[in-house]
Write an enzyme that holds these catalytic residues in place. Structure first.
Site, short mmCIF file in Angstrom:
data_model
loop_
_atom_site.label_atom_id
_atom_site.label_comp_id
_atom_site.label_asym_id
_atom_site.label_seq_id
_atom_site.Cartn_x
_atom_site.Cartn_y
_atom_site.Cartn_z
N SER A 58 37.42 17.61 -18.92
CA SER A 58 38.84 17.94 -19.09
C SER A 58 39.24 17.88 -20.57
CB SER A 58 39.72 16.95 -18.32
OG SER A 58 39.36 16.94 -16.96
N1 SAH Z 1 35.99 13.58 -14.87
C1 SAH Z 1 35.06 14.55 -15.41
C2 SAH Z 1 35.51 15.99 -15.21
C3 SAH Z 1 35.23 16.38 -13.85
S1 SAH Z 1 35.12 18.07 -13.45
C4 SAH Z 1 34.76 14.30 -16.86
O1 SAH Z 1 35.35 13.40 -17.45
O2 SAH Z 1 33.91 15.01 -17.40
C5 SAH Z 1 35.18 17.82 -11.70
C6 SAH Z 1 33.93 17.24 -11.09
O3 SAH Z 1 34.20 17.00 -9.71
C7 SAH Z 1 32.73 18.18 -11.13
O4 SAH Z 1 31.66 17.56 -11.76
C8 SAH Z 1 32.45 18.45 -9.65
O5 SAH Z 1 31.06 18.60 -9.36
C9 SAH Z 1 33.01 17.22 -8.98
N2 SAH Z 1 33.33 17.37 -7.56
C10 SAH Z 1 33.80 18.45 -6.90
N3 SAH Z 1 33.96 18.19 -5.58
C11 SAH Z 1 33.56 16.90 -5.40
C12 SAH Z 1 33.47 16.04 -4.26
N4 SAH Z 1 33.79 16.44 -3.04
N5 SAH Z 1 33.02 14.79 -4.46
C13 SAH Z 1 32.65 14.34 -5.69
N6 SAH Z 1 32.72 15.11 -6.80
C14 SAH Z 1 33.17 16.37 -6.66
#
Ligand code: SAH
Length: 217
Positions: A70
């Site tokens: 993000s």
């Molecule tokens: N917090 C992260 C950004 C996350 S992007 C950072 O600081 O870099 C969103 C993430 O959520 C992705 O890696 C994606 O694979 C994950 N995601 C999507 N659906 C999910 C689920 N059902 N359970 C766990 N993770 C999930």
């Protein structure tokens, strides 16, 4: 003789200071602990090597697997909305690069974090180990299930977008606990959910855009 004080701090610290001043303080982030931790965390270590020079830019960046880290401002506002005092048990859904978890770990007691995709989960876990974040507990699983063994949590932060507030996760929140979650399909609203005696209270903060929270088959 007068000596000139030379700024000996590493290049990345100059970048974080600029980032904090120009992207966070200027937009109203006021929690001094959040600002301090974002100044002290080397964000470039959480992005792919070929994008390191862009790590402190005012935007999200790709981290592989069609996912993104993000934008710094979004990390800051979501963290500020969690109103952490230091003693909290926090659950993050969507570990991704691990950057948000690293920020949370410095402001709370323990950060539990769940990532659906094995490559990202593995990458983040080895980074946590290498950087010495000993109070981050990470696993690769479906975040919709939460983490019942460690529930209830004082705070929950979801960094992927579910179409609705996931009830399972509300159930794993302590009374008076706070959840910050982007809710919606293509575009979302960032919602602060507070668990009350009667149910939940919702407050919409800003429009945001996150990758979807995926429901595995
Ligand atoms: N917090 C992260 C950004 C996350 S992007 C950072 O600081 O870099 C969103 C993430 O959520 C992705 O890696 C994606 O694979 C994950 N995601 C999507 N659906 C999910 C689920 N059902 N359970 C766990 N993770 C999930």
């Amino acid at each position: 003789m007068e000596t000139q004080q030379k700024d000996e701090s590493p290049e990345w610290e100059k970048e974080t200071r600029k980032m904090v001043a120009n992207q966070l303080i200027s937009r109203g982030i006021a929690d001094q602990n959040v600002l301090r931790v974002m100044r002290n965390t080397p964000r470039h270590l959480f992005v792919p090597e070929n994008l390191r020079s862009e790590a402190y830019n005012d935007c999200p960046l790709p981290i592989g697997e069609r996912q993104t880290i993000s934008q710094p401002y979004i990390v800051a506002i979501m963290t500020e909305l969690l109103a952490l005092k230091g003693s909290e048990k926090v659950l993050e859904i969507g570990t991704g690069s691990g950057y948000q978890a690293a920020i949370l770990a410095q402001l709370a007691d323990t950060c539990y974090t769940i990532e659906l995709l094995p490559t990202l989960a593995d990458g983040a876990s080895s980074l946590f180990k290498r950087m010495g974040y000993n109070n981050i507990v990470a696993k690769c699983d479906d975040g919709y299930k939460g983490w019942p063994e460690h529930a209830p949590f004082d705070r929950i932060i979801i960094t992927a977008a579910p179409p609705e507030i996931p009830q399972t996760l509300v159930d794993q929140l302590k009374p008076e606990g706070i959840m910050v979650v982007p809710v919606g399909k293509l575009y979302q609203e960032l919602i602060v959910v507070t668990k009350t005696k009667k149910g939940i209270r919702k407050e919409s903060i800003i429009a945001v855009r996150f990758v979807p929270m995926v429901k595995p088959e």
